[in-house]
Design an enzyme around this catalytic site. Structure first.
Site, PDB file in Angstrom:
ATOM      1  N   CYS A  84     -17.159 -13.924 -22.758  1.00  0.00           N
ATOM      2  CA  CYS A  84     -17.116 -15.384 -22.754  1.00  0.00           C
ATOM      3  C   CYS A  84     -18.480 -15.880 -22.270  1.00  0.00           C
ATOM      4  O   CYS A  84     -19.454 -15.129 -22.301  1.00  0.00           O
ATOM      5  CB  CYS A  84     -15.958 -15.914 -21.902  1.00  0.00           C
ATOM      6  SG  CYS A  84     -16.086 -15.634 -20.122  1.00  0.00           S
ATOM      7  N   ARG A 136     -12.325 -16.548 -18.714  1.00  0.00           N
ATOM      8  CA  ARG A 136     -11.635 -15.997 -19.882  1.00  0.00           C
ATOM      9  C   ARG A 136     -11.806 -14.493 -20.061  1.00  0.00           C
ATOM     10  O   ARG A 136     -10.818 -13.772 -20.229  1.00  0.00           O
ATOM     11  CB  ARG A 136     -12.075 -16.733 -21.148  1.00  0.00           C
ATOM     12  CG  ARG A 136     -11.695 -18.200 -21.133  1.00  0.00           C
ATOM     13  CD  ARG A 136     -12.331 -18.964 -22.268  1.00  0.00           C
ATOM     14  NE  ARG A 136     -13.783 -19.063 -22.076  1.00  0.00           N
ATOM     15  CZ  ARG A 136     -14.627 -19.539 -22.976  1.00  0.00           C
ATOM     16  NH1 ARG A 136     -14.169 -19.945 -24.154  1.00  0.00           N
ATOM     17  NH2 ARG A 136     -15.918 -19.624 -22.723  1.00  0.00           N
ATOM     18  N   ASP A 186     -12.149 -22.899 -22.921  1.00  0.00           N
ATOM     19  CA  ASP A 186     -12.682 -22.681 -21.579  1.00  0.00           C
ATOM     20  C   ASP A 186     -11.910 -23.569 -20.604  1.00  0.00           C
ATOM     21  O   ASP A 186     -11.972 -24.795 -20.699  1.00  0.00           O
ATOM     22  CB  ASP A 186     -14.173 -23.020 -21.541  1.00  0.00           C
ATOM     23  CG  ASP A 186     -14.851 -22.578 -20.256  1.00  0.00           C
ATOM     24  OD1 ASP A 186     -14.137 -22.286 -19.266  1.00  0.00           O
ATOM     25  OD2 ASP A 186     -16.086 -22.522 -20.239  1.00  0.00           O
TER      26      ASP A 186
END
Length: 157
Positions: free
Chosen positions: A7, A13, A124
């Site tokens: 990420c 994440r 996100d």
């Protein structure tokens, strides 16, 4: 088989994906065959632990959370068999580090493995509320489960 989840900052994440996948691998008894790591395309959080809110959300679901943020480097292409991006921006940033396209076949979107959700990217959750973290975990549980099923078939054949 070595998997790398990627990420932006490697604090929400991708470490969530790594820890969820590790739990599913252990549960399937495939720990000797599949190894996971995570990284970020940016260097913003190198050395940091996963985000507190993500850590708390994962622990509430029974996951063990470990790892420290690190940055993705071109050397990772040779090191890992499959590189899984959380969103389109990170997917493109990863591919940009392989201008010759030698390793493009190793890079996939994690949401390519979701079945229960229509999301094409893992959003996100950093600037959102608790529901965002829960949704990310839901997506990743689905994607990682399906990815593991796919990899399990490959490892048996």
């Amino acid at each position: 088989m070595k998997l790398l989840f990627v990420c932006l900052g490697n604090i929400c994440r991708s470490p969530a994906a790594e820890n969820i996948m590790n739990a599913q691998i252990d549960q399937a008894g495939l720990g000797a065959k599949i190894v996971c790591d995570s990284a970020g395309t940016s260097s913003y959080h190198v050395g940091d632990s996963p985000d507190r809110r993500m850590t708390e959300s994962l622990k509430k679901r029974g996951y063990r959370v470990q790892g420290r943020a690190r940055q993705f480097f071109p050397e990772d292409f040779a090191e890992f068999d499959l590189i899984l991006a959380m969103d389109g921006d990170n997917y493109r940033n990863i591919l940009a580090q392989d201008p010759a396209g030698q390793y493009h076949h190793k890079v996939k979107m994690i949401c390519d493995y979701t079945e229960k959700f229509g999301d094409r990217e893992v959003p996100d959750p950093y600037y959102g509320g608790q529901a965002g973290f829960e949704h990310v975990i839901d997506l990743l549980e689905d994607a990682c489960g399906n990815l593991l099923t796919s990899l399990g078939k490959e490892l048996v054949n």
